[in-house]
Design an enzyme around this catalytic site. Structure first.
Site, PDB file in Angstrom:
ATOM      1  N   PRO A  18      38.002 -10.922  64.387  1.00 33.21           N
ATOM      2  CA  PRO A  18      38.334  -9.960  65.465  1.00 33.21           C
ATOM      3  C   PRO A  18      37.084  -9.224  65.969  1.00 33.21           C
ATOM      4  CG  PRO A  18      39.805  -9.685  63.585  1.00 33.21           C
ATOM      5  CD  PRO A  18      38.705 -10.608  63.143  1.00 33.21           C
TER       6      PRO A  18
ATOM      7  N   GLU B 284      41.176  -9.939  53.920  1.00 29.61           N
ATOM      8  CA  GLU B 284      40.647  -8.883  54.802  1.00 29.61           C
ATOM      9  C   GLU B 284      39.438  -9.361  55.584  1.00 29.61           C
ATOM     10  OE1 GLU B 284      43.709  -7.406  53.858  1.00 29.61           O
ATOM     11  OE2 GLU B 284      42.464  -6.222  55.232  1.00 29.61           O
TER      12      GLU B 284
ATOM     13  N   ARG C  74      39.283 -30.293  75.537  1.00 33.23           N
ATOM     14  CA  ARG C  74      39.664 -30.587  76.933  1.00 33.23           C
ATOM     15  C   ARG C  74      38.442 -30.780  77.826  1.00 33.23           C
ATOM     16  NH1 ARG C  74      41.424 -27.585  80.041  1.00 33.23           N
ATOM     17  NH2 ARG C  74      43.071 -28.684  81.133  1.00 33.23           N
TER      18      ARG C  74
ATOM     19  N   ASP D  28      40.847 -26.846  86.479  1.00 34.06           N
ATOM     20  CA  ASP D  28      41.510 -25.916  85.564  1.00 34.06           C
ATOM     21  C   ASP D  28      41.577 -24.514  86.127  1.00 34.06           C
ATOM     22  OD1 ASP D  28      40.298 -26.941  82.302  1.00 34.06           O
ATOM     23  OD2 ASP D  28      42.076 -27.442  83.469  1.00 34.06           O
TER      24      ASP D  28
HETATM   25  C1  4FV Z   1      40.878 -13.412  64.357  1.00 36.44           C
HETATM   26  C2  4FV Z   1      40.973 -13.042  65.708  1.00 36.44           C
HETATM   27  C3  4FV Z   1      41.568 -12.760  63.233  1.00 36.44           C
HETATM   28  C4  4FV Z   1      41.053 -11.279  60.375  1.00 36.44           C
HETATM   29  C5  4FV Z   1      41.222 -11.181  58.905  1.00 36.44           C
HETATM   30  C6  4FV Z   1      41.694 -13.417  59.614  1.00 36.44           C
HETATM   31  C7  4FV Z   1      41.782 -12.515  60.794  1.00 36.44           C
HETATM   32  C8  4FV Z   1      41.664 -12.532  58.430  1.00 36.44           C
HETATM   33  N1  4FV Z   1      40.054 -14.461  64.267  1.00 36.44           N
HETATM   34  N2  4FV Z   1      40.191 -13.919  66.419  1.00 36.44           N
HETATM   35  N3  4FV Z   1      41.690 -12.065  66.276  1.00 36.44           N
HETATM   36  N4  4FV Z   1      41.183 -13.133  61.983  1.00 36.44           N
HETATM   37  O1  4FV Z   1      42.426 -11.893  63.438  1.00 36.44           O
HETATM   38  O2  4FV Z   1      39.664 -14.745  65.527  1.00 36.44           O
HETATM   39  O3  4FV Z   1      40.705 -12.990  57.542  1.00 36.44           O
END
Ligand code: 4FV
Length: 264
Positions: free
Chosen positions: A88, A115, A153, A168
């Site tokens: 994230p 986490e 794609r 696209d």
């Molecule tokens: C995520 C996202 C995501 C965070 C903790 C996996 C999680 C757990 N990955 N974009 N939004 N990953 O939420 O790519 O490890």
């Protein structure tokens, strides 16, 4: 393009590899895919890949050792590959980033769980931190599938038609135009006449106007950061003039009305 996914749930990718455009691209050797189990790179007898966070707190963190081992094993075989951590915290994924990733020969996609992963992994071994959206998933696997899907794609020949990805959404910074197929009449709704006309120039113009209108109505932010070409400016100008005419009429009527009310 060679996709190597590092995950503690490699079996999650079996159905993904086995369907649709991804399956076809694998069969036509446009892409090569493999999912490696991070556990196989844990040195301890129980193949532990997570541990409690230093400093306390809830949840577990992925240990750096098994991750570093898996990444180094994958990049040893593909020295030119880009390494991508799905998190994230990452750069928002979009079509432009998909195009950038499609220029690599190989991508190593690291899927976190719990986490998240030990911070020291990012510093040493990660080229891209990428986020698919501002929400928290239980794992990076779904995010990795989205990256593989969007990048595949863009691999020439992966979609069957050579230029299929060129029209696209977002390809030209606009949302895609409205699409129609048979039947010609559906529940009283007819297909726009121009699409049945065979006039390719007219159809091209209609589709551009459809893209512009949908983008204006649904994602005007995309128009703000897009360098508009001459044709797009002409169309937006035309709409602005039409809207101005409507507003001028409206204001004139209101003035006349006010004028009449004052006389009474
Ligand atoms: C995520 C996202 C995501 C965070 C903790 C996996 C999680 C757990 N990955 N974009 N939004 N990953 O939420 O790519 O490890």
């Amino acid at each position: 393009m060679n996709f190597v996914v590092l995950t503690i749930f490699p079996e999650m990718f079996e159905p993904f590899w086995a369907h649709g455009i991804i399956r076809r691209a694998i069969e036509h050797k446009k892409i090569f895919t493999s999912a490696l189990n991070i556990r196989d790179y844990a040195q301890d007898r129980h193949q532990v890949t997570d541990d409690r966070p230093y400093g306390g707190g809830s949840g577990m963190v992925m240990k750096p050792g098994p991750l570093a081992g898996a990444i180094r094993s994958a990049t040893r075989k593909m020295p030119a590959a880009g390494t991508v951590l799905l998190t994230p915290q990452g750069r928002p994924f979009d079509q432009n980033l998909a195009k950038e990733l499609a220029s690599f020969d190989g991508l190593v996609l690291i899927c976190g769980r719990y986490e998240g992963v030990d911070e020291r992994i990012s510093h040493e071994l990660i080229d891209y931190e990428i986020s698919i959206g501002d929400y928290v998933l239980t794992g990076g696997e779904l995010a990795a599938m989205i990256i593989v899907d969007a990048v595949t794609r863009l691999i020439p020949g992966a979609l069957g038609g050579e230029d299929a990805a060129e029209n696209d959404s977002f390809a030209n910074g606009l949302l895609e135009h409205a699409q129609y197929t048979r039947p010609r009449m559906f529940e009283g709704q007819e297909v726009p006449e121009v699409l049945l006309s065979g006039h390719h120039q007219e159809i091209k113009k209609w589709r551009l106007e459809s893209s512009l209108m949908r983008t204006l109505m649904k994602r005007s932010d995309l128009l703000q950061n897009k360098d508009l070409n001459r044709q797009e400016i002409e169309i937006l100008d035309k709409w602005r003039n039409e809207i101005n005419k409507i507003l001028q009429c409206h204001h004139r009527e209101r003035e006349d009305l006010k004028g009449k009310e004052e006389k009474i």
